[in-house]
Each structure stands twice: as C-alpha cells, then as structure tokens.
Design an enzyme around this catalytic site. Structure first.
Site, short mmCIF file in Angstrom:
data_model
loop_
_atom_site.label_atom_id
_atom_site.label_comp_id
_atom_site.label_asym_id
_atom_site.label_seq_id
_atom_site.Cartn_x
_atom_site.Cartn_y
_atom_site.Cartn_z
N SER A 105 -2.60 -4.83 -8.12
CA SER A 105 -2.89 -4.02 -6.92
C SER A 105 -4.35 -3.89 -6.52
O SER A 105 -4.63 -3.39 -5.44
CB SER A 105 -2.31 -2.63 -7.09
N SER B 158 -0.97 -2.85 -4.09
CA SER B 158 -0.82 -1.59 -3.40
C SER B 158 -2.10 -0.99 -2.84
O SER B 158 -2.04 -0.15 -1.95
CB SER B 158 -0.17 -0.57 -4.34
N LYS C 207 -8.73 5.51 -3.30
CA LYS C 207 -7.30 5.26 -3.11
C LYS C 207 -6.57 6.60 -3.26
O LYS C 207 -6.92 7.41 -4.12
CB LYS C 207 -6.83 4.26 -4.17
N1 GLN Z 1 2.89 -5.60 -6.64
C1 GLN Z 1 3.11 -5.09 -7.96
C2 GLN Z 1 4.24 -4.09 -7.93
O1 GLN Z 1 4.84 -3.96 -6.93
C3 GLN Z 1 1.87 -4.51 -8.53
C4 GLN Z 1 1.56 -3.17 -8.02
C5 GLN Z 1 0.40 -2.55 -8.71
O2 GLN Z 1 -0.41 -3.24 -9.34
N2 GLN Z 1 0.32 -1.23 -8.63
O3 GLN Z 1 4.52 -3.44 -8.88
#
Ligand code: GLN
Length: 486
Positions: free
Chosen positions: A175, A151, A76
């Site tokens: 994410s 994400s 990532k």
């Molecule tokens: N969707 C969640 C957010 O927008 C989690 C994102 C994540 O785990 N980095 O913060």
C-alpha cells in the site's frame, strides 16, 4: 516552490527565503483548487495548519528548528490524530475523533512539521485502487480516469499533484509502494518493527508497517529520520540504536550486487513496464553495479499466502468495531446481538466484509490447519528464499506492479484479478523486509512506471542510497502530472 523537494524546501526555510506560513498557504491553496478533482484528502483543517505553521516559524526564530521544522505534510487517515477526524476510509469511523495521536504523528509534531490534513485510502487499507474508500476514490493526477493505486492512494495523489511535499502511508501488502509507482512518486516500506504501529489502525498486525512517501529518495531518508524509532507502546517495535537514514546517499554504486529474480520478469507483466524497468537496471549496471540472476521459487505462492494471513488477522483486528466502543452504531435494533449485526452490516463496505468472511473461515476449527497453518509454513519458505538470495546480492530489483495505473472501475467485479496486482509487493512484507518504489519512466499513455528495490532487514539506508544515485542522473521524479499543472 511547489515543485521543490522536501530537502530543497527545508533549505529555503532555513535560509529564510520562505516562511512556514507562506509555504503552508501555498499548499492549502493548491488543495482548495485541486482536491475537488483528486479527492486526495478526506479532512483538511486550514486554521489548524496555519496555527502549526506560525508555531514552526516562531520555533525557528527562537533558534530551535530541526531539519523538518515548518515542513507541511499529510497523514494517511489510518493514523490517529488527536482532535481531528480519523476515518480509516470507513463509514464505521466516519465520525471518529481520536483522543490521542499515533506515535508517527507525535514524532512528526515533535519535529515541527505542519499537518495539512488526512488523506484518502481504501477502507481499512484493504485494496489497491482507493476505490473501496467510503469517501469515494482518489484520482490519479496523471490521468484522473485512472486509479492512484492503494491503499495509500490519497497520500500518493497528494504528493504527485504537489498538494503536499510529503505524506505518510502504511504498507501491509504494497500500500505504500504500489500507489507510489502508479503516481510517479517514491515510497518506502521499512523493515517490520522499525516504525511504531501505535495509533495506526490495525489491518494485519504481522504485516502492517508505516512509512514515508515523497518525491525523491533523499526526502524519504529525512522523513525516516523523524518517524523511525522505538516505542514501548507497540510490542513489536524494535529497540535499536538511532540511525541516520541519509548516511548512504552518496555511497558509490561500484560493486553493488543487484539480484534479478527470474519470477519478477516473467509473463503477465505489461511490456512497457518491463522495458522501463530493464532500462533503469541497465543504468545501474552501466554505473558499476553487477547483475545477479536468481530465483525466488516460492514467490508465486505469496499472493495466496497473503490472502489467507492478512484476512485472518484482519478478522480478529476488526472485531473491535462493534458499535459499543467507537464509531458507527445502527439506529434501530432489537437487542444486543442485533445491534452488533446491523452496526457491522452498515459500517463496513463489501471488501472489508469479504476479508472478514475469508479470515474467520480460515481460522475456524477444521480449516485452521489446512489454510492458516499451511500459509504460515509457506510464509517461512518465502522468507528463506530471500535470505538465500541475499547471500548472493545486496539488493533485489524488479517492477513494483505488473501494470501502470488501471482505469477506475476496472476489475470491479473480479477480486481475484485485483489481488493478483499485488504480486510483486506482497513478498517483502511477508518476510518483514524493507522495500522501496521509485519512478523509472512512463508508458505510452503517459502513466508512470515504478522500479522496486528490496533489501535485507535494516537495509533502508542502502536502498535509499542506490535510489538517490539514480535520481541524481534522471528526472522522472521531477515531472509534474499532466492533469495538475503548476
Ligand atoms: N492491496 C493489498 C490488499 O488489498 C495491500 C493493501 C495494503 O498494503 N494495505 O490487501
């Protein structure tokens, strides 16, 4: 070969039926063919990959190969990689070449893996659809009009479409697990502190945790064996004896107590998601597990608590992006303050700005007690609910997300609706617990459904074991996405 699991590929490499260079070439060719559609990778450096593959083959020839030597994988784009672009999905870092490697990157390099490239992600990991990426959204290989989740959407799309046998992700509020669910792959968020955050660009430091994404639980265990471990450079990295995450893969299911929180099976969940998840749970029951109904009464507060704590920490972490130290700097400005303002106005996208605003607000004098402190107290209650639940069960099951992958552009103008999508993935990181998503079927539109398994602290091996037993009896994880046939 491309549909093989990482464990099968490791076997093929060990037997010499394929070399790392050949395997890496297959992946690179597939990336070249499909990344234009999927936008799963932000950076690919084929020459570097092949150089690493040759080195892995030489290492094997010299008799120094480990279980992952020669395996291609993707990181990532939140993990710093020396000499390679690390953008975090942001314009702010669109030109940033890291001078050092993240701990996770070092560990995989030491294991002899081959880096295929850096995967697309929501900007600074803020999002659940990959649409906040400065580099455009990644697409879901099951239907490219749908999001891959986020994400870690690029990693999920890459693994699902067989561009890479495995990838790294990070999980702050879901994410790793939510994109895994949306794309029909497996993803594990480990116990907080098990994987070092050194060199992993910070979003919300008390929640962020790196973890693996792959096609099956057995592969996640292999990846965890490489990426977990103490690192003195991360003050929250835990000092624990090395563990073998594969050790419970053949543990029997008989007697396993599976907790089913009433809150995870209520209103607001797509009926087909609920049906697939119940079918999977029925399989576990038929194979010796015992079902225990329970309550996590404070879990309904998890989303509001998260959207106070995560932005608060983010607003502090992102203050380092000021145009002085790294990344983007505005071209024209009047003075220093103007340079900061223009740089940050240009460098950050709308979602990141929204979080910085919320974060600075809830931390400001006069609101701190009402929001931030209150959220910390409720966070404690959420953790306590889990502790009580785990006195009655060994692991908790439910849906990973309330729906399957939504269409690109859905809820674009409704951030609250988007935030609610994280309802089942947010509680585990708030409590620091390990949680895993595995595929358990499809909806009528052919989009994958994810089953989430949550365990007590350090129960990764047990979660992986239960998931592996299920995957020995099912083939959801073997299905190849419609839009990207082999
Ligand atoms: N969707 C969640 C957010 O927008 C989690 C994102 C994540 O785990 N980095 O913060």
């Amino acid at each position: 070969m491309l549909n093989s699991t990482l464990s099968e590929l490791a076997g093929a490499l060990a037997r010499g039926s394929i070399s790392s260079v050949e395997l890496t070439r297959l992946c690179l060719e597939r990336i070249a063919r499909l990344n234009g559609v999927l936008n799963a990778f932000i950076t690919v450096d084929a020459e570097r990959s092949l150089r690493e593959a040759r080195a892995a083959d030489e290492r094997r020839a010299a008799g120094r190969a480990g279980p992952l030597t020669g395996i291609p994988l993707a990181h990532k784009d939140i993990y710093c990689t020396r000499g390679m672009l690390t953008t975090c999905g942001s314009r702010m870092l669109a030109n940033f070449v890291s001078p050092y490697d993240a701990h996770v990157v070092e560990r995989f390099a030491a294991a002899g893996t081959v880096l295929l490239g850096k995967t697309n992600m929501d900007e600074f990991a803020m999002g659940s659809s990959n649409e906040t990426s400065y580099f455009g959204p990644a697409k879901n290989p099951w239907d490219t009009a749908h999001v891959p989740g986020g994400s870690s959407g690029g990693s999920a799309a890459a693994v699902a479409a067989r561009l890479a046998p495995a990838a790294t992700g990070t999980d702050t509020g879901g994410s790793i697990r939510q994109p895994a669910a949306f794309t029909g792959v497996c993803g594990l968020k480990p116990t907080y502190g098990v994987v070092s955050r050194y060199g992993m660009i910070a979003f919300a430091s008390s929640l962020d945790q790196g973890g693996p994404m792959a096609r099956c639980a057995e592969d996640l265990a292999l990846l965890m064996n490489a990426m977990a471990g103490h690192d003195a450079r991360d003050s929250t990295s835990l000092e624990r004896a090395t563990e073998d995450y594969s050790r419970e893969l053949s543990a029997p299911l008989a007697g396993l107590r599976i907790g089913l929180p009433r809150e995870y099976f209520g209103a607001g969940i797509a009926p087909e998601v609920l049906a697939r998840v119940r079918e999977a749970i029925a399989w576990f029951e038929a194979h010796g597990a015992r079902l225990v109904e329970l309550d996590l009464p404070n879990s309904r507060l998890a989303v509001p608590v998260y959207y106070v704590i995560a932005p608060a920490e983010a607003s502090s972490n992102l203050s380092r992006f000021d145009g002085v130290r790294y990344g983007h700097r505005a071209r024209g400005y009047a003075d220093l303050a103007d340079m900061y303002c223009r740089t940050r106005a240009e460098g950050f996208g709308a979602e990141v700005k929204r979080r910085i605003l919320i974060g600075t607000y809830v931390l400001s004098h006069g609101y701190y007690d009402a929001y931030y402190l209150q959220a910390q107290k409720v966070r404690r209650l959420i953790a306590r609910d889990f502790a009580e639940a785990f006195e009655r069960c060994d692991l908790i099951m439910g849906p990973t997300a309330p729906s399957t992958a939504f269409a690109l552009g859905a809820n674009r103008d409704d951030p609250v609706q988007r935030y609610l999508n994280d309802i089942f993935t947010i509680p585990a990181p708030l409590a620091g617990l390990p949680a895993l998503s595995i595929p358990c079927g499809f909806d009528a539109a052919g989009l994958p459904v994810g089953l989430q398994l949550t365990g007590k602290h350090f129960a990764e091996a047990r979660l992986l074991g239960a998931a592996h037993r299920y995957q020995q009896a099912t083939d959801w994880h073997r299905r190849v996405p419609a839009a990207t046939p082999l």
